[in-house]
Scaffold this active site. Structure first.
Site, short mmCIF file in Angstrom:
data_model
loop_
_atom_site.label_atom_id
_atom_site.label_comp_id
_atom_site.label_asym_id
_atom_site.label_seq_id
_atom_site.Cartn_x
_atom_site.Cartn_y
_atom_site.Cartn_z
N LYS A 1 -5.06 70.00 -7.18
CA LYS A 1 -6.51 70.07 -7.10
C LYS A 1 -7.07 68.88 -6.33
CE LYS A 1 -9.44 68.23 -9.66
NZ LYS A 1 -10.23 67.65 -10.75
N ASP B 1 -10.89 73.65 -10.24
CA ASP B 1 -11.04 72.89 -11.48
C ASP B 1 -11.51 73.85 -12.57
OD1 ASP B 1 -13.66 73.44 -10.88
OD2 ASP B 1 -14.33 71.35 -10.85
#
Length: 216
Positions: free
Chosen positions: A121, A139
């Site tokens: 991420k 996320d």
């Protein structure tokens, strides 16, 4: 409604509502962006922005931070989530940047993933925000909103599967912004515990609202 039609409606909505969406993290360089993103894991951007001014004033670049011990960094970031682990990660990634990359943040995905404290991420955020690449960081907000809007299948139960589904269906030119669109929508409108459905411009295509169900 077909999947293509759903994506078109969602993308059209965000193009009009947030044409210039960007990260809410505050930074002055790619290195500072990387540090801020690492600190933001399971922590609010607001909290990160409260601690980084003093942190960056003392350690503005990788070379300065590489000379610090985790205990020194901890004094600046103690109010964020998991401060002990993050202090070790920051010290480690700064030293790695100095040793392997002359203090510069690499653009390559594998090189980013080799940095302490940097997961997929975080690497995707750096590639999109710092280098303008078409990457999709997933996320908790992006994961939640993607499922609620029916953009991904129920079987897409991991961040990677959600990332792959979004990358497959979102037009390439929209991908750098799409992460921020979905994230900000999840942060301020389609919130986790009590979504503000009355303020959502996507209520006409939200599967749960159209089925008469209450989001939770």
């Amino acid at each position: 409604m077909t999947k293509r039609e759903r994506y078109e409606k969602v993308m059209d909505f965000f193009r009009n509502e947030m044409p210039e969406a960007n990260t809410e993290l505050e930074f002055g360089s790619i290195f500072q962006l990387l540090v801020a993103v690492v600190l933001s894991a399971q922590c609010t951007d607001k909290r990160v922005n409260q601690v980084t001014p003093q942190l960056f004033a003392r350690y503005p670049d990788a070379k300065a931070m590489a000379a610090a011990e985790p205990e020194e960094l901890l004094d600046y970031i103690s109010s964020v989530s998991y401060p002990n682990a993050k202090a070790k990660h920051l010290a480690g990634l700064a030293r790695t940047l100095v040793e392997r990359h002359n203090g510069e943040v690499p653009e390559d995905m594998n090189a980013l993933l080799d940095l302490p404290g940097v997961g997929r991420k975080t690497a995707n955020v750096i590639q999109a925000v710092a280098f303008g690449k078409s990457t999709m960081a997933v996320d908790t907000h992006v994961y939640r909103v993607s499922h609620r809007l029916g953009l991904v299948a129920k079987s897409d139960t991991t961040p990677l599967k959600v990332e792959q589904a979004l990358m497959k269906n979102i037009p390439r030119e929209d991908i750098p912004l799409a992460h921020h669109w979905l994230l900000l929508h999840g942060r301020y409108v389609c919130t986790s515990r009590k979504p503000h459905c009355d303020k959502c411009g996507l209520e006409g295509i939200c599967p749960k609202i159209m089925d008469g169900a209450k989001l939770a």
